[in-house]
Design a protein around this motif. Structure first.
Motif, PDB file in Angstrom:
ATOM      1  N   HIS A 126     -12.489  -8.446   0.327  1.00 33.07           N
ATOM      2  CA  HIS A 126     -11.234  -8.064  -0.769  1.00 33.07           C
ATOM      3  C   HIS A 126      -9.403  -7.798  -0.954  1.00 33.07           C
ATOM      4  O   HIS A 126      -8.657  -8.210  -1.670  1.00 33.07           O
ATOM      5  N   GLU A 127      -9.536  -7.989   0.127  1.00 38.33           N
ATOM      6  CA  GLU A 127      -8.028  -7.500   0.629  1.00 38.33           C
ATOM      7  C   GLU A 127      -7.569  -9.083   0.414  1.00 38.33           C
ATOM      8  O   GLU A 127      -6.497  -8.830  -0.476  1.00 38.33           O
ATOM      9  N   LEU A 128      -7.833  -9.965   0.534  1.00 37.06           N
ATOM     10  CA  LEU A 128      -6.975 -11.327   0.867  1.00 37.06           C
ATOM     11  C   LEU A 128      -7.014 -11.939  -0.491  1.00 37.06           C
ATOM     12  O   LEU A 128      -6.544 -12.544  -1.336  1.00 37.06           O
ATOM     13  N   THR A 129      -7.947 -11.080  -1.046  1.00 34.02           N
ATOM     14  CA  THR A 129      -8.410 -12.208  -2.752  1.00 34.02           C
ATOM     15  C   THR A 129      -8.438 -10.919  -3.901  1.00 34.02           C
ATOM     16  O   THR A 129      -7.674 -11.193  -5.315  1.00 34.02           O
ATOM     17  N   ASN A 130      -7.667  -9.424  -3.884  1.00 33.10           N
ATOM     18  CA  ASN A 130      -7.097  -8.549  -4.306  1.00 33.10           C
ATOM     19  C   ASN A 130      -5.959  -8.464  -4.915  1.00 33.10           C
ATOM     20  O   ASN A 130      -4.979  -9.204  -4.462  1.00 33.10           O
ATOM     21  N   HIS A 131      -5.734  -8.985  -6.216  1.00 30.68           N
ATOM     22  CA  HIS A 131      -4.117  -8.935  -6.848  1.00 30.68           C
ATOM     23  C   HIS A 131      -4.440  -8.328  -8.237  1.00 30.68           C
ATOM     24  O   HIS A 131      -5.431  -8.072  -8.957  1.00 30.68           O
ATOM     25  N   ARG A 132      -3.403  -7.637  -8.760  1.00 29.41           N
ATOM     26  CA  ARG A 132      -3.843  -6.816 -10.839  1.00 29.41           C
ATOM     27  C   ARG A 132      -3.735  -7.989 -11.340  1.00 29.41           C
ATOM     28  O   ARG A 132      -2.984  -9.567 -10.978  1.00 29.41           O
ATOM     29  N   ALA A 133      -3.984  -8.417 -12.389  1.00 25.77           N
ATOM     30  CA  ALA A 133      -4.558  -9.252 -13.492  1.00 25.77           C
ATOM     31  C   ALA A 133      -3.290 -10.209 -13.586  1.00 25.77           C
ATOM     32  O   ALA A 133      -3.302 -11.424 -13.931  1.00 25.77           O
ATOM     33  N   GLU A 134      -2.641  -9.552 -14.088  1.00 25.10           N
ATOM     34  CA  GLU A 134      -0.867  -9.655 -14.630  1.00 25.10           C
ATOM     35  C   GLU A 134       0.159 -10.658 -13.589  1.00 25.10           C
ATOM     36  O   GLU A 134       0.394 -10.918 -14.380  1.00 25.10           O
ATOM     37  N   GLU A 135       0.032 -10.693 -12.182  1.00 26.47           N
ATOM     38  CA  GLU A 135       0.570 -10.930 -11.450  1.00 26.47           C
ATOM     39  C   GLU A 135       0.233 -12.121 -10.292  1.00 26.47           C
ATOM     40  O   GLU A 135      -1.313 -12.313  -9.930  1.00 26.47           O
ATOM     41  N   GLN A 136       1.543 -12.589 -10.010  1.00 26.93           N
ATOM     42  CA  GLN A 136       0.606 -13.429  -8.947  1.00 26.93           C
ATOM     43  C   GLN A 136       1.027 -12.693  -7.575  1.00 26.93           C
ATOM     44  O   GLN A 136       2.557 -12.175  -7.572  1.00 26.93           O
ATOM     45  N   VAL A 137       0.640 -13.261  -6.489  1.00 32.19           N
ATOM     46  CA  VAL A 137       0.896 -12.520  -5.746  1.00 32.19           C
ATOM     47  C   VAL A 137       0.882 -13.585  -4.539  1.00 32.19           C
ATOM     48  O   VAL A 137       0.843 -15.447  -3.770  1.00 32.19           O
ATOM     49  N   ILE A 138       2.108 -13.408  -3.424  1.00 35.38           N
ATOM     50  CA  ILE A 138       1.811 -14.166  -1.680  1.00 35.38           C
ATOM     51  C   ILE A 138       1.421 -13.708  -1.040  1.00 35.38           C
ATOM     52  O   ILE A 138       2.427 -11.461  -0.090  1.00 35.38           O
ATOM     53  N   SER A 139       0.498 -13.917  -0.014  1.00 36.34           N
ATOM     54  CA  SER A 139       0.295 -13.560   0.813  1.00 36.34           C
ATOM     55  C   SER A 139       0.790 -13.979   2.523  1.00 36.34           C
ATOM     56  O   SER A 139       0.782 -15.011   2.674  1.00 36.34           O
ATOM     57  N   TYR A 140       0.033 -12.956   3.296  1.00 38.47           N
ATOM     58  CA  TYR A 140       0.923 -13.502   4.979  1.00 38.47           C
ATOM     59  C   TYR A 140       0.040 -12.445   6.057  1.00 38.47           C
ATOM     60  O   TYR A 140      -0.525 -11.693   5.509  1.00 38.47           O
ATOM     61  N   VAL A 141      -0.576 -12.842   6.854  1.00 37.92           N
ATOM     62  CA  VAL A 141      -0.564 -12.076   7.841  1.00 37.92           C
ATOM     63  C   VAL A 141       0.171 -11.824   8.782  1.00 37.92           C
ATOM     64  O   VAL A 141       0.418 -10.075   8.799  1.00 37.92           O
ATOM     65  N   GLU A 142       1.576 -11.766   9.216  1.00 39.64           N
ATOM     66  CA  GLU A 142       3.165 -10.891   9.499  1.00 39.64           C
ATOM     67  C   GLU A 142       3.958 -11.812   8.977  1.00 39.64           C
ATOM     68  O   GLU A 142       4.344 -13.028   8.431  1.00 39.64           O
ATOM     69  N   SER A 143       5.295 -10.826   9.011  1.00 39.50           N
ATOM     70  CA  SER A 143       6.816 -11.314   8.195  1.00 39.50           C
ATOM     71  C   SER A 143       7.649 -10.981   9.242  1.00 39.50           C
ATOM     72  O   SER A 143       6.960 -10.887  10.763  1.00 39.50           O
ATOM     73  N   HIS A 144       8.449 -11.077   8.814  1.00 35.89           N
ATOM     74  CA  HIS A 144      10.066 -10.823  10.543  1.00 35.89           C
ATOM     75  C   HIS A 144       9.393  -8.698  10.753  1.00 35.89           C
ATOM     76  O   HIS A 144       9.539  -8.350  11.995  1.00 35.89           O
ATOM     77  N   ASP A 145       8.277  -8.221   9.181  1.00 36.16           N
ATOM     78  CA  ASP A 145       8.813  -7.059   9.762  1.00 36.16           C
ATOM     79  C   ASP A 145       8.100  -6.620  10.795  1.00 36.16           C
ATOM     80  O   ASP A 145       7.583  -5.159  11.210  1.00 36.16           O
ATOM     81  N   GLN A 146       6.607  -6.681  11.097  1.00 33.11           N
ATOM     82  CA  GLN A 146       5.626  -6.576  11.745  1.00 33.11           C
ATOM     83  C   GLN A 146       6.476  -7.328  13.326  1.00 33.11           C
ATOM     84  O   GLN A 146       5.717  -6.408  14.355  1.00 33.11           O
ATOM     85  N   ALA A 147       7.562  -8.136  13.465  1.00 33.69           N
ATOM     86  CA  ALA A 147       7.537  -7.955  15.227  1.00 33.69           C
ATOM     87  C   ALA A 147       9.486  -6.984  15.444  1.00 33.69           C
ATOM     88  O   ALA A 147       9.250  -7.821  16.403  1.00 33.69           O
ATOM     89  N   LEU A 148       9.598  -6.390  14.525  1.00 31.89           N
ATOM     90  CA  LEU A 148      10.766  -5.954  14.378  1.00 31.89           C
ATOM     91  C   LEU A 148      11.030  -4.853  15.998  1.00 31.89           C
ATOM     92  O   LEU A 148       9.755  -5.291  16.301  1.00 31.89           O
ATOM     93  N   VAL A 149      11.544  -4.693  16.919  1.00 36.09           N
ATOM     94  CA  VAL A 149      11.777  -3.880  17.793  1.00 36.09           C
ATOM     95  C   VAL A 149      10.338  -2.560  18.150  1.00 36.09           C
ATOM     96  O   VAL A 149      10.958  -1.819  16.815  1.00 36.09           O
ATOM     97  N   GLY A 150       9.864  -2.138  17.995  1.00 36.88           N
ATOM     98  CA  GLY A 150       9.168  -0.409  17.788  1.00 36.88           C
ATOM     99  C   GLY A 150       7.424  -1.558  17.387  1.00 36.88           C
ATOM    100  O   GLY A 150       6.502  -0.402  17.723  1.00 36.88           O
TER     101      GLY A 150
END
Length: 669
Positions: free
Chosen positions: A434-458
């Motif tokens: 559900h999470e991998l395929t879920n998006h609003r009907a009118e929008e396009q989305v870019i999916s990812y496992v991790e960006s820089h956010d998940q890797a910052l210190v802490g």
């Protein structure tokens, strides 16, 4: 009832009670645009402040203008005046709208000259860098930033101002110029061109995203505390060197986007816009609303025409001057809501219509998207929004904000929740699908496992979350370690599931494709100003005796296969199978069948999977020895579907042997 003026938005029955408010928002956007343009010029013509303000060489002389309505006197001081205040460099008050200006003979300034503004206001004074400055440099000893005249004799000669061809669905390589190098230092634009760009091309990504391009005083802010919005960061090189890098990206067929930080600004006064003319409210909201306590920064007042003039012109400037192909708008959630999205779960639609939305900020975002696509119709705009605001990525003509894409920020949140909090045998395949395929009907989305956010210190990278300290001891190819084996398998499967199910685009932060260890931490007092964690250890990726190499080889094969088939952005994900007990899921996309067995210890023989009729070959296998797997399934296999009637439906299936923690891609021949 469907409203043709709101098109796709009115197709959502949950939005029906709020269509009146959506109408009001679209009317407000139109009102703001008319206010700015007077209905007489285009938005494109309006967004040209950078050609009026700041320092320009025109008709054989220098012309400088600045908007500072509270100032009582302004002087240019610099190495041309021995940093002394002289009358010949005093600005004159212009048209009564807070604009100051000066004309300076050509011989008084030269390329490379350093300068600042000495500004006076009622009850105070201070040194400032011009709001529209295009070049600042930092003194290596004092660390103070100074404006620099930038007027090289020869303008950069663009050879490839645009990508060779449209890139299609963006497969984004998110990166940072300074920390892209192996050496413990700040990398440069040209080093990136020489050493990193060839890697991106080989890996199969078609879009590169640059962070930290806009000048920022503190390197450790990752470029998110911007001081000089029209200046490319000089710590990485010159403007011409940035243009050379972008030109090389275009030559390689890559689109180039940058992080555009219009959600807030650094608090610094001498380098930035805060209290620029002595007031706290020139560019920002007055009082508490003007401060973003969580980010220790200032919040723009999007209701002021002069602020919109500044920000819209900035949106245009980077497209015109540096030929960027679009933007990732940072901090959109913070812009959209008076509460900045803090402490709000956005659990139902009322959260978008409860009076918390800043309609002026929403109008700015809509006008920025309209402008960007007028200047560059093929531009890419991506919203970093965690709230799921309806209409954010819907066309402006249909009542939306006009972003091309929204980041699917729930996907990495789920992957990390599974890795952190959920035993493997309890992973929900329905929840994941559900999470991998879920998006609003009118929008396009870019999916990812991790960006820089998940890797910052802490925080931790996904691989470090899975393997932790074992990474320090057991990443050699000959090492046998159950924790590492699990982490390696799930790292590949998470990426395969995410990219395979990506509806419209995919993103990866540099180095994460090969499981870059540990976190990101920029030089700061707390780590003795070390660059140890502000670099990328490419030697790990390149060493065939390490498991990092196998992860990189898998990512490259995966990206090139799926991108080469062109299914993302064109062909929908067709559900084929979910079995919660077996922890197996399968889906299909125009000739590619994705089969994933997340079970920690159960392998399955003759496992039936529904497919489109035909003959299939094994195109990608996470368990391949080339990718650090155990070679349980023989490569080069083919599978032919068979038809049968199950009592209700005619079906076509193939039978597979699927080892535990293994993912396949089958390609119809």
């Amino acid at each position: 009832m469907r409203d043709p003026k709101l098109a796709k938005l009115s197709d959502d029955p949950w939005l029906e009670p709020f269509l009146g408010q959506i109408h009001q928002r679209t009317e407000h956007i139109k009102y703001v645009e008319d206010r700015l343009t007077g209905g007489k010029i285009s938005l494109n013509e309006f967004a040209n402040a950078h050609e009026y303000y700041g320092l320009h060489f025109r008709d054989g002389k220098w012309i400088f203008r600045e908007w500072a309505p509270n100032a009582t006197a302004i002087y240019m001081v610099g190495d041309f005046s021995n940093w002394k205040q002289e009358d010949e460099f005093a600005l004159h008050y212009g048209d009564g709208n807070g604009v100051w200006e000066i004309e300076i003979p050509a011989e008084k300034l030269k390329h490379g000259s350093l300068y600042k503004l000495k500004m006076y206001w009622p009850g105070g004074e201070g040194e400032r860098l011009p709001a529209y400055v295009r070049r600042t440099v930092q003194d290596p000893e004092t660390h103070i930033f100074t404006a620099q005249v930038w007027h090289p004799e020869t303008a950069y000669d663009w050879k490839h101002p645009d990508p060779v061809k449209p890139v299609g669905a963006p497969i984004v390589y998110e990166s940072h110029i300074g920390m892209a190098q192996e050496d413990a230092k700040v990398g440069s634009y040209l080093e990136y061109k020489e050493k990193i760009l060839p890697r991106i091309v080989e890996m199969g990504y078609n879009t590169v995203q640059f962070m930290g391009i806009m000048e920022h005083p503190y390197y450790g802010s990752f470029g998110y505390h911007v001081s000089n919005f029209f200046a490319a960061s000089s710590r990485f090189g010159t403007p011409e060197e940035l243009k050379e890098l972008i030109d090389a990206c275009h030559e390689a067929g890559l689109a180039v986007i940058m992080d555009l930080v219009h959600s807030h600004s650094v608090k610094n006064e001498e380098e930035g816009l805060s209290r620029f003319d002595g007031t706290s409210y020139q560019y920002f909201h007055e009082g508490a609303r003007g401060d973003h306590d969580a980010w220790d920064s200032r919040c723009f007042d999007y209701s002021k025409p002069e602020v919109l003039h500044f920000l819209l012109s900035n949106s245009r400037y980077w497209l015109d001057e540096f030929k960027f192909d679009g933007y990732r708008f940072d901090g959109v959630t913070s812009m959209l809501y008076h509460h900045h999205g803090l402490g709000t779960a956005f659990t139902d639609y009322s959260c978008y219509f409860d009076g918390a939305v800043d309609n002026d900020a929403l109008a700015y975002l809509a006008l920025a998207n309209k402008l960007i696509h007028e200047v560059r119709p093929a531009a890419i705009t991506i919203a970093e929004d965690v709230s799921g605001m309806p209409g954010l990525a819907a066309p402006g003509s249909e009542g939306g904000c006009g972003f091309d894409y929204r980041l699917a920020m729930g996907v990495p949140d789920l992957w990390f929740k599974l890795a952190n909090d959920t035993p493997d045998e309890e992973w929900s395949m329905n929840g994941l699908y559900h999470e991998l395929t879920n998006h609003r009907a009118e929008e396009q989305v870019i999916s990812y496992v991790e960006s820089h956010d998940q890797a910052l210190v802490g925080g931790k990278t996904f691989i470090f979350e899975l393997i932790d300290k074992e990474m320090y001891y057991s990443m050699h190819v000959d090492s046998q370690n159950l924790i590492v084996a699990r982490g390696i398998a799930l790292h590949k499967m998470a990426r395969l599931a995410t990219l395979g199910a990506s509806a419209h685009g995919y993103l990866n932060f540099m180095g994460n494709e090969f499981g870059h260890p540990e976190w990101i931490d920029f030089p700061r007092e707390g780590n003795n100003w070390s660059y140890q964690y502000a670099r990328r250890q490419w030697n790990l990726r390149d060493d065939p005796t390490l498991k990092f190499h196998s992860l990189a080889e898998f990512d490259q094969a995966m990206v090139n296969l799926i991108r080469g088939k062109g299914v993302i952005g064109h062909d929908p994900v067709v559900f084929r199978l979910i079995n919660e007990g077996d922890k197996v899921m399968a889906f299909e996309r125009d000739g590619l069948v994705f089969v994933l067995n997340f079970h920690p210890n159960k392998s399955f023989s003759d496992y039936p999977v529904d497919v489109t009729p035909g003959k299939y070959r094994l195109a990608l296998n996470t368990d391949s020895p080339a990718f650090g797997g155990y070679d349980i399934v023989q490569g080069e296999q083919t599978y032919e579907s068979f038809s049968f009637h199950d009592g209700e439906h005619d079906r076509n299936q193939i039978n597979l042997y699927i080892p535990a923690r293994t993912g396949f891609v089958l390609e119809r021949i």
